[in-house]
Design an enzyme around this catalytic site. Structure first.
Site, PDB file in Angstrom:
ATOM      1  N   CYS A   8      45.346  38.795  30.069  1.00  0.00           N
ATOM      2  CA  CYS A   8      45.441  39.563  28.816  1.00  0.00           C
ATOM      3  C   CYS A   8      45.978  40.950  29.155  1.00  0.00           C
ATOM      4  O   CYS A   8      46.600  41.135  30.207  1.00  0.00           O
ATOM      5  CB  CYS A   8      44.094  39.602  28.097  1.00  0.00           C
ATOM      6  SG  CYS A   8      42.774  40.411  29.019  1.00  0.00           S
ATOM      7  N   ARG A  14      39.486  39.571  26.721  1.00  0.00           N
ATOM      8  CA  ARG A  14      39.860  38.170  26.532  1.00  0.00           C
ATOM      9  C   ARG A  14      39.943  37.365  27.821  1.00  0.00           C
ATOM     10  O   ARG A  14      39.387  36.260  27.897  1.00  0.00           O
ATOM     11  CB  ARG A  14      41.196  38.087  25.778  1.00  0.00           C
ATOM     12  CG  ARG A  14      41.097  38.570  24.345  1.00  0.00           C
ATOM     13  CD  ARG A  14      42.467  38.836  23.755  1.00  0.00           C
ATOM     14  NE  ARG A  14      43.120  39.967  24.401  1.00  0.00           N
ATOM     15  CZ  ARG A  14      44.355  40.361  24.189  1.00  0.00           C
ATOM     16  NH1 ARG A  14      45.126  39.670  23.359  1.00  0.00           N
ATOM     17  NH2 ARG A  14      44.844  41.423  24.791  1.00  0.00           N
TER      18      ARG A  14
HETATM   19  P1  4NP Z   1      41.878  42.733  26.639  1.00  0.00           P
HETATM   20  O1  4NP Z   1      41.506  43.887  25.576  1.00  0.00           O
HETATM   21  O2  4NP Z   1      43.364  42.806  26.832  1.00  0.00           O
HETATM   22  O3  4NP Z   1      41.440  41.483  25.961  1.00  0.00           O
HETATM   23  O4  4NP Z   1      41.097  43.042  27.895  1.00  0.00           O
HETATM   24  C1  4NP Z   1      41.897  45.230  25.700  1.00  0.00           C
HETATM   25  C2  4NP Z   1      41.236  46.053  26.556  1.00  0.00           C
HETATM   26  C3  4NP Z   1      41.593  47.377  26.633  1.00  0.00           C
HETATM   27  C4  4NP Z   1      42.621  47.864  25.861  1.00  0.00           C
HETATM   28  C5  4NP Z   1      43.293  47.018  24.986  1.00  0.00           C
HETATM   29  C6  4NP Z   1      42.927  45.693  24.923  1.00  0.00           C
HETATM   30  N1  4NP Z   1      42.971  49.221  25.917  1.00  0.00           N
HETATM   31  O5  4NP Z   1      43.871  49.642  25.171  1.00  0.00           O
HETATM   32  O6  4NP Z   1      42.401  49.976  26.723  1.00  0.00           O
END
Ligand code: 4NP
Length: 157
Positions: A8, A14
């Site tokens: 992700c 995710r």
């Molecule tokens: P992930 O979610 O891609 O599912 O781990 C996110 C975690 C952090 C951020 C965006 C999405 N962020 O902008 O820091």
């Protein structure tokens, strides 16, 4: 040994959830000796961080412990190691394809390919939303995990 990498953006919501859900399924089916599982992010914002506490809490309610995981970024070596490199959304897939050595691009796929019964083609980023986003992430990941395991079994035979 089949090797699976879930990817992700941040590797704190995710993809660690997918790692935890899929590992539990693989353990339940007695297939730990055949399948290796990891997760990573396309960006480095959360390298070295444990999964988001909201993701951990939602997973814990379904019997999944993600407390030992730490964020890492995808690196070029991953494209030579993992058989399945599974993007959560279109943007993750785009970044993986940009990074991949041309001869290894075929390993990059969208995780929800393995949940054809669902209309969604992306596991939506839950980071800026509420608790229901994390439940939806788990529901989608559970469905795709079952399809992924079935696909791997075809290739192990
Ligand atoms: P992930 O979610 O891609 O599912 O781990 C996110 C975690 C952090 C951020 C965006 C999405 N962020 O902008 O820091």
């Amino acid at each position: 040994m089949i090797k699976v990498l879930f990817v992700c953006l941040g590797n704190i919501c995710r993809s660690p959830t997918a790692e935890g859900v899929f590992r539990k399924l693989v353990e339940e089916r007695g297939m730990v000796d055949y399948i290796e599982i990891d997760s990573a992010g396309t960006h480095a914002y959360h390298v070295g961080s444990p999964p988001d506490s909201r993701a951990q809490e939602a997973a814990r309610r379904r019997g999944i412990d993600m407390s030992g995981l730490l964020g890492r970024r995808v690196d070029e070596g991953d494209f030579y190691v993992f058989d399945y490199i599974l993007a959560m959304d279109e943007s993750n897939e785009y970044h993986l394809r940009e990074m991949a050595p041309p001869e290894e691009i075929y390993r990059v796929r969208r995780f929800l390919e393995f949940a054809p019964e669902r209309s969604e083609r992306e596991v939506p980023d839950p980071y800026y939303g509420g608790a229901t986003g994390f439940e939806n992430v788990l529901d989608l990941i559970e469905d795709a995990s079952a399809g992924l395991l079935a696909d791997i079994k075809l290739h192990l035979k």
